[in-house]
Enzyme design. Structure first.
Site, PDB file in Angstrom:
ATOM      1  N   GLY A  15       0.842  -1.190   0.000  1.00 43.78           N
ATOM      2  CA  GLY A  15       0.000   0.000   0.000  1.00 43.78           C
ATOM      3  C   GLY A  15       0.876   1.238   0.000  1.00 43.78           C
ATOM      4  O   GLY A  15       2.099   1.147  -0.148  1.00 43.78           O
ATOM      5  N   GLU A  89      10.267  -2.937   3.504  1.00 41.71           N
ATOM      6  CA  GLU A  89      10.717  -1.976   2.485  1.00 41.71           C
ATOM      7  C   GLU A  89      11.342  -2.681   1.275  1.00 41.71           C
ATOM      8  O   GLU A  89      12.408  -2.300   0.786  1.00 41.71           O
ATOM      9  CB  GLU A  89      11.693  -0.965   3.097  1.00 41.71           C
ATOM     10  CG  GLU A  89      11.162  -0.207   4.295  1.00 41.71           C
ATOM     11  CD  GLU A  89       9.965   0.703   4.005  1.00 41.71           C
ATOM     12  OE1 GLU A  89       9.611   0.908   2.817  1.00 41.71           O
ATOM     13  OE2 GLU A  89       9.375   1.220   4.978  1.00 41.71           O
ATOM     14  N   GLN A  91      10.688  -2.536  -1.752  1.00 41.98           N
ATOM     15  CA  GLN A  91      10.847  -1.729  -2.968  1.00 41.98           C
ATOM     16  C   GLN A  91      12.276  -1.237  -3.136  1.00 41.98           C
ATOM     17  O   GLN A  91      12.687  -0.860  -4.223  1.00 41.98           O
ATOM     18  CB  GLN A  91       9.851  -0.561  -2.991  1.00 41.98           C
ATOM     19  CG  GLN A  91      10.174   0.592  -2.059  1.00 41.98           C
ATOM     20  CD  GLN A  91       9.682   0.374  -0.633  1.00 41.98           C
ATOM     21  OE1 GLN A  91       9.052  -0.632  -0.337  1.00 41.98           O
ATOM     22  NE2 GLN A  91       9.956   1.340   0.241  1.00 41.98           N
TER      23      GLN A  91
END
Length: 194
Positions: A15, A89, A91
């Protein structure tokens, strides 16, 4: 979550910023700790916003973590009694996370991932998108739009009080000083074609 009869699967919590992803990861870690399961927690070195060696939620809940530079750094920590691997995290990690996560799940380890699904331009982070497609369980959280109060699914980057420009660097580590949650209608990116 549905029941799985054999150990080893991938779950992802995703999200926008301020949706509670790290908070949810910490909740899952606590449940595993209560069950006396061996849990290894990792996070990328680049995310140094609140701590150098902890997963930290915006509400300041914390869990010790192992800092890594690349997904391959996780493998030396895996042992026979590892029940779960939690990575926050994602990403910020390289594409090696994909085969690594598949390998860990295939050998019977529960893999719990957390990370942004899209960047400030509202474009998908490739690693997160790929992991969402491969995961058995996907939890997509929303925040609350700071402008209108609607469900926020976008991460708004703010630069000098204004929306960021489309050509700005994709990765800029920050928190409330640089980002805020927005809904699709309030999200802005300067220079982005509509």
């Amino acid at each position: 979550m549905d029941t799985i009869n054999r150990p080893g699967w991938i779950e992802i919590v995703t999200g926008p910023m301020f949706a509670g992803k790290s908070e949810e990861l910490i909740r899952r870690i606590k449940r595993l700790e209560y069950a006396k399961k061996k849990v290894l927690v990792f996070r990328p070195r680049i995310d140094n916003r609140y701590s150098l060696d902890e997963v930290v939620s915006h509400s300041n809940n914390r869990r010790k973590s192992i800092v890594i530079d690349a997904a391959k750094d996780i493998l030396p920590f895996i042992s026979e009694d590892t029940y779960a691997v939690v990575i926050d995290e994602i990403q910020f990690l390289d594409h090696e996370l994909i085969p690594l996560s598949e390998h860990l799940a295939n050998i019977g380890i529960r893999v719990i991932l957390g990370g942004l699904d899209s960047d400030f331009r509202s474009e998908p982070f490739a690693v997160t998108s790929e992991m969402m497609a491969r995961a058995e369980f996907v939890t997509k959280l929303t925040a609350i739009c700071v402008r209108c109060g609607s469900p926020a699914t976008k991460t708004q980057r703010i630069v000098n009080g204004k929306p960021a420009h489309y050509l700005d660097p994709i990765v800029v580590v920050g928190a409330a000083e640089a980002y805020e949650p927005r809904c699709r209608h309030c999200h802005e990116v300067l220079g982005k074609a509509k």
